[in-house]
Structures are given as C-alpha cells and as structure tokens.
Design a protein around this motif. Structure first.
Motif, PDB file in Angstrom:
ATOM      1  N   ILE A 233       0.853  -1.192   0.000  1.00 33.07           N
ATOM      2  CA  ILE A 233       0.000   0.000   0.000  1.00 33.07           C
ATOM      3  C   ILE A 233       0.884   1.235   0.000  1.00 33.07           C
ATOM      4  O   ILE A 233       1.730   1.414   0.885  1.00 33.07           O
ATOM      5  N   ASP A 234       0.685   2.086  -1.004  1.00 30.48           N
ATOM      6  CA  ASP A 234       1.448   3.331  -1.112  1.00 30.48           C
ATOM      7  C   ASP A 234       0.867   4.358  -0.139  1.00 30.48           C
ATOM      8  O   ASP A 234      -0.322   4.676  -0.187  1.00 30.48           O
ATOM      9  N   LYS A 235       1.703   4.878   0.743  1.00 34.10           N
ATOM     10  CA  LYS A 235       1.224   5.757   1.809  1.00 34.10           C
ATOM     11  C   LYS A 235       0.536   7.010   1.277  1.00 34.10           C
ATOM     12  O   LYS A 235      -0.573   7.351   1.710  1.00 34.10           O
ATOM     13  N   ASP A 236       1.164   7.712   0.346  1.00 35.13           N
ATOM     14  CA  ASP A 236       0.578   8.954  -0.152  1.00 35.13           C
ATOM     15  C   ASP A 236      -0.765   8.700  -0.842  1.00 35.13           C
ATOM     16  O   ASP A 236      -1.716   9.473  -0.687  1.00 35.13           O
ATOM     17  N   THR A 237      -0.822   7.616  -1.601  1.00 36.01           N
ATOM     18  CA  THR A 237      -2.068   7.284  -2.301  1.00 36.01           C
ATOM     19  C   THR A 237      -3.162   6.935  -1.302  1.00 36.01           C
ATOM     20  O   THR A 237      -4.319   7.364  -1.446  1.00 36.01           O
ATOM     21  N   TRP A 238      -2.805   6.183  -0.273  1.00 40.16           N
ATOM     22  CA  TRP A 238      -3.809   5.785   0.717  1.00 40.16           C
ATOM     23  C   TRP A 238      -4.304   6.996   1.509  1.00 40.16           C
ATOM     24  O   TRP A 238      -5.506   7.120   1.768  1.00 40.16           O
ATOM     25  N   LEU A 239      -3.397   7.900   1.884  1.00 47.26           N
ATOM     26  CA  LEU A 239      -3.813   9.100   2.624  1.00 47.26           C
ATOM     27  C   LEU A 239      -4.721   9.978   1.775  1.00 47.26           C
ATOM     28  O   LEU A 239      -5.692  10.561   2.280  1.00 47.26           O
ATOM     29  N   GLU A 240      -4.436  10.060   0.499  1.00 48.68           N
ATOM     30  CA  GLU A 240      -5.295  10.808  -0.412  1.00 48.68           C
ATOM     31  C   GLU A 240      -6.698  10.209  -0.441  1.00 48.68           C
ATOM     32  O   GLU A 240      -7.706  10.917  -0.373  1.00 48.68           O
ATOM     33  N   TRP A 241      -6.761   8.892  -0.537  1.00 46.59           N
ATOM     34  CA  TRP A 241      -8.026   8.145  -0.534  1.00 46.59           C
ATOM     35  C   TRP A 241      -8.786   8.366   0.776  1.00 46.59           C
ATOM     36  O   TRP A 241      -9.987   8.668   0.781  1.00 46.59           O
ATOM     37  N   ALA A 242      -8.084   8.216   1.886  1.00 46.45           N
ATOM     38  CA  ALA A 242      -8.720   8.339   3.193  1.00 46.45           C
ATOM     39  C   ALA A 242      -9.242   9.753   3.442  1.00 46.45           C
ATOM     40  O   ALA A 242     -10.381   9.940   3.905  1.00 46.45           O
ATOM     41  N   ASN A 243      -8.446  10.744   3.151  1.00 45.55           N
ATOM     42  CA  ASN A 243      -8.856  12.126   3.390  1.00 45.55           C
ATOM     43  C   ASN A 243     -10.053  12.521   2.520  1.00 45.55           C
ATOM     44  O   ASN A 243     -10.935  13.262   2.964  1.00 45.55           O
ATOM     45  N   LYS A 244     -10.083  12.027   1.292  1.00 46.16           N
ATOM     46  CA  LYS A 244     -11.222  12.318   0.419  1.00 46.16           C
ATOM     47  C   LYS A 244     -12.494  11.712   0.996  1.00 46.16           C
ATOM     48  O   LYS A 244     -13.564  12.351   0.998  1.00 46.16           O
ATOM     49  N   HIS A 245     -12.412  10.501   1.513  1.00 51.36           N
ATOM     50  CA  HIS A 245     -13.581   9.852   2.112  1.00 51.36           C
ATOM     51  C   HIS A 245     -14.070  10.590   3.353  1.00 51.36           C
ATOM     52  O   HIS A 245     -15.270  10.787   3.540  1.00 51.36           O
ATOM     53  N   ILE A 246     -13.139  10.994   4.196  1.00 49.19           N
ATOM     54  CA  ILE A 246     -13.527  11.716   5.412  1.00 49.19           C
ATOM     55  C   ILE A 246     -14.226  13.024   5.050  1.00 49.19           C
ATOM     56  O   ILE A 246     -15.253  13.393   5.649  1.00 49.19           O
ATOM     57  N   GLU A 247     -13.683  13.722   4.068  1.00 44.44           N
ATOM     58  CA  GLU A 247     -14.295  14.967   3.600  1.00 44.44           C
ATOM     59  C   GLU A 247     -15.735  14.730   3.136  1.00 44.44           C
ATOM     60  O   GLU A 247     -16.659  15.483   3.487  1.00 44.44           O
ATOM     61  N   LEU A 248     -15.948  13.666   2.355  1.00 44.89           N
ATOM     62  CA  LEU A 248     -17.267  13.403   1.792  1.00 44.89           C
ATOM     63  C   LEU A 248     -18.232  12.795   2.805  1.00 44.89           C
ATOM     64  O   LEU A 248     -19.447  12.945   2.680  1.00 44.89           O
ATOM     65  N   ILE A 249     -17.707  12.115   3.810  1.00 48.88           N
ATOM     66  CA  ILE A 249     -18.573  11.642   4.899  1.00 48.88           C
ATOM     67  C   ILE A 249     -19.107  12.836   5.681  1.00 48.88           C
ATOM     68  O   ILE A 249     -20.294  12.927   5.988  1.00 48.88           O
ATOM     69  N   LYS A 250     -18.216  13.766   5.992  1.00 46.19           N
ATOM     70  CA  LYS A 250     -18.610  14.954   6.762  1.00 46.19           C
ATOM     71  C   LYS A 250     -19.621  15.822   6.014  1.00 46.19           C
ATOM     72  O   LYS A 250     -20.493  16.451   6.626  1.00 46.19           O
ATOM     73  N   SER A 251     -19.516  15.857   4.688  1.00 45.59           N
ATOM     74  CA  SER A 251     -20.433  16.681   3.894  1.00 45.59           C
ATOM     75  C   SER A 251     -21.716  15.946   3.518  1.00 45.59           C
ATOM     76  O   SER A 251     -22.578  16.511   2.848  1.00 45.59           O
TER      77      SER A 251
END
Length: 437
Positions: A233-251
C-alpha cells in the motif's frame, strides 16, 4: 493474463463477443456435453454432501434448485447447504478448515485459493472431471503448484452498479463507461445536492480493501499485497483516498459508517443500494443479477479508468478432509457441463465456462445477462492483471477493515490508521514467510 483471455474480443455482435470470451469452438452444437465419458466412480449408498457458498438471494435460490435436481437424478445423494453473504464467509471457512471440519464442496474465490491450497486444505481435482470445454487459461486460474485445486464457474469483471431509476430522475450526469475517480466523486457531490439532507449518494468504501485496490491500481501502483506476499500500500495514495472519504462523509455525500456497517451485497433487506441508502456501489458482473432483480432499474458501468480487472467469478473446490471427494467431483462435473442445470443457474455465477453450455444458452440471455457480458467486454481491453492473492494473507482484508473502521467513526487519524495498517501487515508478512519455509 488479460491478453490471453480476451485477445479475441471485439465490439461486434454480442453473441460473437461472448463466444470468443471463452475461446469458443462449439458453434452449431445445440446441446452441451452432459459429462460424457467423465463419470466418477462413486457409491450408491446414501450420503450427505455439505456444500457452502456466498452470494445474493438470486444465487441462493438458483443453487438450491440445482441441488434439488441433482438429488432427483441421484436419490442417494442429499445435500446439507449453507450460504451467506460474502462478509464473514472466509473467516468462518478458515476456522472450519483449521479444525478439519470444512464442508465437502466449497465455493472458493481466486483471491483465497493460494491460502487454502498452500496449506493443503483442498483436494486435487486434476482427474475425474470433464474439463474439455473450459478455456485452458481460465482453467489455469484454479491451478496451484501444478495441481487443479479449483474449478472455475464463470468469467467476471469488476464494475460499478447503481440505481439508474433514481439517478435519471435527479437530472444529473450519471455514471458512465470510461469515467475516472474524479468523475465518481463529482457524481456523488452532484447527486447529494439533489437528494436532500437525509439521503446519500456514495457507498462508504473507506474500509473496503477491494475498493482501495481499485483506486491504487488506477494510480499505477499495483495491488495492496503482491503475489509474493509483500505489503504494497502506497502511503501517499492511501492518505489521499482516506482524506477524500472523510471529507465526503462529513459533507453527507458518503453514507455514514453506522448505516454502512450492516451492508450485504445482493441482500434485498441489507444491500445499501437495493434498500435506497446509497445510489452506487462496486460490484462484480456476477453480482449484478442480485442487484438488478431487486430494483426498478439498475445500471452497470465499468470501474473508473485504470481500476477494472477480470477474474474467474468463483470456483468449486473440495475439502482435502472430505470423505466424499469422488462424489463431490461427480457433482462438480455435472454442475459445469449439464444443460438442464445450466438453465436453472443462468448467469448467477457469471458467464458459464463450458463452451457447449454457453452455445446453448446465448440465445436465451436476458438484458441482465447481457449487461454482465457487456461489462466484461468493455473491461477487457484495458483490464489490470488479476492478483490471485498470496499464501498467509487470507484474513488481512478483515483486519484491514477493522483498523480502518476506527477512522470511519472518527476515533483515529489517517496517519495513525496507516501506521496501524503497516503494523498489522508486518505480522502477515512474517507469517507468510514462515509458511513458505
């Protein structure tokens, strides 16, 4: 792999594409070979075969009808069936296999084959089953260390299934073949604006390793675990994925984790798209009937560009501890080669693997069947190579989900969560290394 399986596919007539998909050479034969010359020596004494599978209610019902037909034709054979959704299936199977109490006949997934065959928990099926009409490359997907431990039951592709009736009513740009992940997320944002406060557009794929693999594949960084058993698992790619999900969950675009937790794909009561909690979800072609048969109108499109792949839909395997290996082989032979059972099963396990069965069925395909074929054909030209998994990693998906759940519920941070994933993965790497020795 993709070039071998699908090099003959074209965008021409559906039937021609479908036949080429399984390396057809049986045109003009109206009735499939019903296991001629492949009878397995068995016994006439009464026996009960335990059989397990996962899937939608549609698959459950079709399989039960097939079992009833087999018992009708072989009165000495009874079945003890057990079926469920995919979630938890392999955790239960792992426990049973370790206790040497697995079912006789096991529905197996390509991603777990190395795990079970590598631990000598599956019987060798190289002899005793008529496989003459199965494409060799597809058949080889069930081969491990030179032995046939699994018999493929269908062709398959990863895509996205969605509630077309609702999406069309919103007046927005819907999912489409050839889209990218940015299009997917924007679709969710646009749909949310029309749905209102208590409705959600996207499924919560944050803790779903299958979905993350699709995202990482689209970035050209491979699967999360290599076939050699290395964490990838590529760290930068996974963090990008995770942060996008958190943003869209909150909205409010992505379904909240507490509403997603009980999701079971294809279950009329619990599938999040069928019950209206979400508009879209990842789905294999073979899972689409369970979705489409329980909705007013369902749509099926390719995975976002660069993330689609092809695979055997599933296999039948036989437990190495079964007392009825020969009887189980005889059943599998019938299951893939018999015309009558093919009529019952349809495409509930993907596009049939027997060329003769396929030739007999193609004129009877429904729009739902054709949608599956269409997804396979559209995925094939740019499909990612399929990763069949690595020995020792069978339960990583479950542990990954448990770790990421804490992030979904706001009880961890993306950085801390990634650290925990890496820590857990190191345990699997060490275990896999021990098994290999």
């Amino acid at each position: 792999m993709k070039k071998k399986w699908f090099k003959t596919l074209t965008g021409a007539v559906l039937v021609a594409s479908l036949v080429s998909l399984t390396a057809c050479g049986a045109a003009g034969e109206n009735k499939p070979n019903q296991s001629e010359g492949s009878e397995v020596k068995g016994t006439d004494k009464p026996i009960t075969l335990r059989i397990v599978w996962w899937g939608s209610q549609t698959r459950h019902e079709a399989t039960q009808k097939a079992l009833d037909l087999y018992t009708e034709k072989h009165p000495n054979i009874q079945f003890e069936p057990e079926f469920s959704g995919f979630d938890g299936y392999f955790q239960k199977l792992s426990t049973q296999a370790a206790a040497r109490n697995a079912a006789d006949i096991i529905q197996m997934d390509a991603a777990y084959l190395a795990e079970y065959a590598g631990r000598s928990q599956l019987a060798d099926l190289s002899q005793g089953i008529n496989l003459d009409d199965v494409d060799k490359t597809l058949l080889d997907s069930g081969n491990y260390t030179g032995k046939q431990f699994a018999i493929p039951l269908g062709n398959n592709a990863m895509g996205m299934g969605y509630n077309k009736a609702i999406v069309d009513s919103l007046g927005i740009k819907g999912p489409s073949d050839g889209w990218i992940w940015d299009d997917y997320f924007q679709f969710g944002i646009d749909a949310k604006a029309k749905l209102g406060a208590d409705k959600y557009a996207l499924y919560n794929s944050l803790n779903d390793l299958f979905s993350y693999d699709m995202y990482q594949l689209s970035k050209g960084k491979g699967y999360s675990v290599t076939q050699e058993g290395k964490f990838n698992i590529d760290k930068d790619t996974w963090l990008e994925w995770a942060n996008k999900h958190i943003e869209l969950i909150k909205s409010g675009v992505i379904l909240p984790p507490d509403q997603w937790a009980t999701d079971k794909i294809g279950d009329p009561a619990q599938d999040i798209v069928i019950n209206g909690k979400s508009l879209i979800r990842r789905t294999f072609a073979s899972e689409f009937p369970g979705l489409a048969n329980n909705m007013d109108e369902a749509g099926l499109v390719t995975s976002p560009k660069g993330s689609g792949y092809l695979k055997p839909s599933m296999f039948w395997s036989v437990s190495a501890d079964s007392k009825y290996v020969e009887e189980s082989k005889k059943f599998i032979d019938w299951f893939i080669n018999d015309a009558e059972v093919a009529e019952i099963l349809g495409t509930t396990r993907g596009i049939p693997v027997s060329k003769k069965v396929l030739a007999a069925m193609e004129s009877k395909f429904t729009p739902i069947d054709k949608a599956q074929v269409d997804l396979i054909n559209k995925t094939a030209p740019n499909a990612q190579p399929f990763n069949p998994g690595a020995i020792g990693w069978g339960n990583f998906q479950k542990d990954y989900g448990s770790i990421v759940d804490l992030l979904s519920f706001g009880k961890s941070t993306p950085e801390k969560t990634f650290e925990e994933i890496v820590k857990k993965a190191s345990e699997y790497e060490k275990n896999a290394s021990k098994i290999a020795k």
